[in-house]
Design a protein around this motif. Sequence first.
Motif, short mmCIF file in Angstrom:
data_model
loop_
_atom_site.label_atom_id
_atom_site.label_comp_id
_atom_site.label_asym_id
_atom_site.label_seq_id
_atom_site.Cartn_x
_atom_site.Cartn_y
_atom_site.Cartn_z
N SER A 282 16.32 -0.94 -7.75
CA SER A 282 15.51 -1.64 -6.75
C SER A 282 14.26 -0.85 -6.40
O SER A 282 13.16 -1.40 -6.30
CB SER A 282 16.35 -1.90 -5.49
N LEU A 283 14.43 0.46 -6.20
CA LEU A 283 13.27 1.32 -5.92
C LEU A 283 12.27 1.27 -7.07
O LEU A 283 11.06 1.09 -6.85
CB LEU A 283 13.73 2.76 -5.70
N ASP A 284 12.77 1.44 -8.28
CA ASP A 284 11.91 1.43 -9.46
C ASP A 284 11.13 0.12 -9.55
O ASP A 284 9.92 0.10 -9.77
CB ASP A 284 12.78 1.62 -10.71
N SER A 285 11.83 -0.98 -9.34
CA SER A 285 11.21 -2.30 -9.47
C SER A 285 10.18 -2.54 -8.37
O SER A 285 9.07 -3.02 -8.64
CB SER A 285 12.28 -3.38 -9.44
N LEU A 286 10.55 -2.24 -7.12
CA LEU A 286 9.65 -2.56 -6.02
C LEU A 286 8.42 -1.66 -6.01
O LEU A 286 7.33 -2.10 -5.61
CB LEU A 286 10.41 -2.45 -4.70
N ILE A 287 8.57 -0.41 -6.43
CA ILE A 287 7.40 0.46 -6.54
C ILE A 287 6.47 -0.06 -7.63
O ILE A 287 5.24 -0.14 -7.44
CB ILE A 287 7.82 1.91 -6.83
N SER A 288 7.04 -0.45 -8.76
CA SER A 288 6.22 -1.02 -9.85
C SER A 288 5.58 -2.32 -9.40
O SER A 288 4.43 -2.61 -9.74
CB SER A 288 7.09 -1.26 -11.08
N LEU A 289 6.31 -3.13 -8.61
CA LEU A 289 5.76 -4.39 -8.12
C LEU A 289 4.56 -4.14 -7.20
O LEU A 289 3.57 -4.89 -7.25
CB LEU A 289 6.85 -5.16 -7.36
N THR A 290 4.63 -3.10 -6.39
CA THR A 290 3.50 -2.77 -5.52
C THR A 290 2.28 -2.38 -6.34
O THR A 290 1.15 -2.80 -6.03
CB THR A 290 3.90 -1.61 -4.58
N VAL A 291 2.49 -1.57 -7.37
CA VAL A 291 1.38 -1.20 -8.25
C VAL A 291 0.77 -2.43 -8.92
O VAL A 291 -0.46 -2.58 -9.00
CB VAL A 291 1.87 -0.19 -9.32
N LEU A 292 1.63 -3.32 -9.38
CA LEU A 292 1.15 -4.54 -10.04
C LEU A 292 0.37 -5.43 -9.08
O LEU A 292 -0.68 -5.99 -9.44
CB LEU A 292 2.34 -5.31 -10.64
N ASP A 293 0.86 -5.57 -7.86
CA ASP A 293 0.15 -6.38 -6.87
C ASP A 293 -1.23 -5.82 -6.58
O ASP A 293 -2.20 -6.56 -6.40
CB ASP A 293 0.96 -6.45 -5.57
N ASP A 294 -1.33 -4.48 -6.51
CA ASP A 294 -2.64 -3.86 -6.31
C ASP A 294 -3.58 -4.15 -7.47
O ASP A 294 -4.78 -4.38 -7.28
CB ASP A 294 -2.48 -2.35 -6.13
N MET A 295 -3.05 -4.14 -8.68
CA MET A 295 -3.87 -4.42 -9.87
C MET A 295 -4.39 -5.86 -9.86
O MET A 295 -5.55 -6.11 -10.19
CB MET A 295 -3.06 -4.19 -11.15
N LEU A 296 -3.52 -6.81 -9.48
CA LEU A 296 -3.86 -8.22 -9.58
C LEU A 296 -4.43 -8.79 -8.29
O LEU A 296 -4.84 -9.96 -8.25
CB LEU A 296 -2.62 -9.02 -9.98
N GLY A 297 -4.42 -8.00 -7.20
CA GLY A 297 -4.96 -8.49 -5.93
C GLY A 297 -4.11 -9.59 -5.32
O GLY A 297 -4.65 -10.52 -4.71
N ARG A 298 -2.80 -9.48 -5.44
CA ARG A 298 -1.92 -10.49 -4.86
C ARG A 298 -0.79 -9.79 -4.12
O ARG A 298 -0.65 -8.57 -4.18
CB ARG A 298 -1.35 -11.41 -5.93
N ARG A 299 0.02 -10.57 -3.42
CA ARG A 299 1.13 -10.00 -2.65
C ARG A 299 2.40 -10.76 -2.99
O ARG A 299 2.48 -11.97 -2.79
CB ARG A 299 0.85 -10.09 -1.15
N SER A 300 3.39 -10.05 -3.52
CA SER A 300 4.65 -10.67 -3.89
C SER A 300 5.66 -10.54 -2.75
O SER A 300 5.51 -9.72 -1.84
CB SER A 300 5.21 -10.01 -5.15
N ASP A 301 6.69 -11.35 -2.82
CA ASP A 301 7.77 -11.32 -1.83
C ASP A 301 8.86 -10.37 -2.35
O ASP A 301 9.59 -10.71 -3.28
CB ASP A 301 8.33 -12.73 -1.66
N PRO A 302 9.00 -9.17 -1.78
CA PRO A 302 9.97 -8.20 -2.31
C PRO A 302 11.41 -8.68 -2.23
O PRO A 302 12.22 -8.39 -3.10
CB PRO A 302 9.75 -6.95 -1.46
N SER A 303 11.75 -9.44 -1.18
CA SER A 303 13.12 -9.92 -1.04
C SER A 303 13.45 -10.94 -2.12
O SER A 303 14.53 -10.91 -2.73
CB SER A 303 13.32 -10.53 0.35
#
Length: 762
Positions: A282-303
């Motif tokens: 979960s940590l690995d995924s959510l940290i990567s998701l944050t990096v990806l959101d910063d790259m694409l300029g969007r905000r994902s729902d972590p839950s």
Amino acid sequence: MLPDGRRWRGDLLGAIAAAVVSLPISMTYGVIAFAPLGEGYVSAGLLAGIYGAICASLFTLPLRGRSLLALGPRPGTSLIFGSLVAQVLTTQALASGTLLVPETARASMAIALGCCAVALAGLMQFAVGALRGGSIVKYVPYPVVSGFINASALFIILGQVWPLLDLPRQGTVLALADMWREARPLALIPGLAAFGLMFLPPRWLRGVPPLVVALVGGTLVYHGMHWALPDAAIGATLHHLPNWHPGLFIFQVDYSFLTPEIALHLFLLILPASFSMALLASLDSLISLTVLDDMLGRRSDPSRELASYGIGNLATALVGGVMTAGGMNRTRPALYAGATTPRYHVMAALLMLLVLALLSDFISLIPHAVIAGLILWLGFGLFDQWSLALLRRFRPRRIAAQADAAIDLGIIVAVIGVAVLFDLVMAVGAGVALSVAIFVLRMSRSVVRNATRGPRAREQKFLSEARREILSQHGDRIAVLTLEGALFFGTIDNLERRIEALVGDGVRYLVLDMKRVTYVDLTAARVLGNVQKGLGARGGLLTVSYVPRPGDFVALDKPRSGISRNAQRLAAVVEASGALAAIGPTRFFPDTDSALAQLEERLIGDMLGRGAPSWRRGALGATLLKDLSPADFTQLRGYVHREIFAPQEVICRQGDTGSSAYFIHHGRAEVFIRLGGARQTKRLHTLTPGALFGEISLLDGKARTASVIAQTPVVCYSIDRDGFARLRTEHPEIAGRLLQNLCIILSQRLRDANDLIVELEA
């Protein structure tokens, strides 16, 4: 937005890139997970890794929305999977002597239990995501994560010694001291060739992923050596892929030997492994998701994302795959190739299935040493860069100035040490426990921001000379403790000792300023009740500011408006703990000034009861009327008006045009100003007998700068501009004395303001 045809083309190219990168990575991490089973299960590990990447891509899609994060096996979770498998293999019997797993079924049972752990971890992820707790996992201290990552990298690197030297795998690398004579150095060459090819400059590869080049290049080196040196011992190649097709693998294993005792033991064995895998994935995924959101300029729902990862890992476990998580190493190539929609996940999964079906016979040509060389490269790249940078900046000679860095490094080393001495699962638990203990110790530092006594703690109000004299002589009996941070079981003991020291030094009236307190637990709240009992036994009094009584939030147009949500939460805890009843509901105030006003009245009353100096009927002791004779008072009666105000009645309102000044003969009033808008007010002063207010409008005739509201029945004498003009004409001596006394009052206020500024700056 791109035309639909171009988006389909971009997704297809992204899927190809993702599949090309994901296949060798998934294979190597699958090998790591199955390593304790020996070389005979390397091919099964390859297959488990590929199944994990395929299932994660397919089964998470319905819940994921627009997320482009690619999923697949990760090193940390693969090592935990392998650790669990090793535990099952090495545990022969229970303490009662019952055989844990039959010898003939031990390998398949170890794999099945690993898959059960993955399924349980997936259920944990889904539950946390479904309960909207996706952000909770981010609160795991990063030094713990860093220590786990570095321990994983160390294990991965050391674990490749055996295949690189073509030796049977042992439980510890120390066994190499007894086996070095059996090593086959020629087996190193293909592995080191694959390792070296990973460092080729990108311009030489022309877009081909380095892993593919290394895999193919290392394999060609091996077969070239085998052709040139047919009799040389250069290691073996992988076995043919087992007949292990996707299916409900967990339910294909024979569990007939299970008894309640064995089942309970196995469940307790997989539970910590499941928790650790769920946490790290979960940590690995959510940290990567944050990096990806910063790259694409969007905000994902972590839950939502976490719930989808749980479904994917549950499906992965059922077909015999290893735990998966999101990672940017798979995602970046797909994005750079043109992927723009989540359907590239499905395309990549289908491509991996196609490769698996068409090229499965070629997998048996890959040498063990080449796989080991690729894993070795991944292991060196796995070391946490943040911890390495922290280590480079750390200077032992300046440890006092780098205490936080030293503590973080200590946690990292402790996690690595526990992982080496015991296992990775225990290392995660030990790291979290150590971090919590250090956090409690850090938070146990004094919560007292500052302490003020005597005149410095004086409430902001206008005083008669007599009252000022009493407070000047006995004001050190009053103290204000300004608190900040969390008030809980770890900090309340220091606060209690600080209060005991003040009481021993003569303090009898205490204000706890809790404006900056962020949290109060029930233990701390109950101790506050005990503090009041101790002060009460000495004739003292405890008050608490910025924690009003629950429900005591009056309308916004009334004085005590703007109570913060934090204050309301603190008030609820204080009430639930019983401290509200112990201290007394009337001892809680919306600000420190209000609390000080009551304590000063209590102190003055106590001192008067002991024969301290008094004043003459309130008004006669006032600075404004200093040096006026009884005859002057008689003359003044024709120019002033006696006015009576009820409690909560507005005497004058901010913004209104006024021309009168007021002198309080009896009662108490408070001064408020509006902040920002009409719905926010700030209490400034308390006005007591002998206080003058409204003099600014008397002098300049402009709008009122503040509001004054009676808190008790108030008797005032007022004089307007016309009355004062007549007084100056008809009795210039009296008007001159009043103006002179007014200058003294204004200068005293200026001095008080200067003292306050100095205190705030200090």
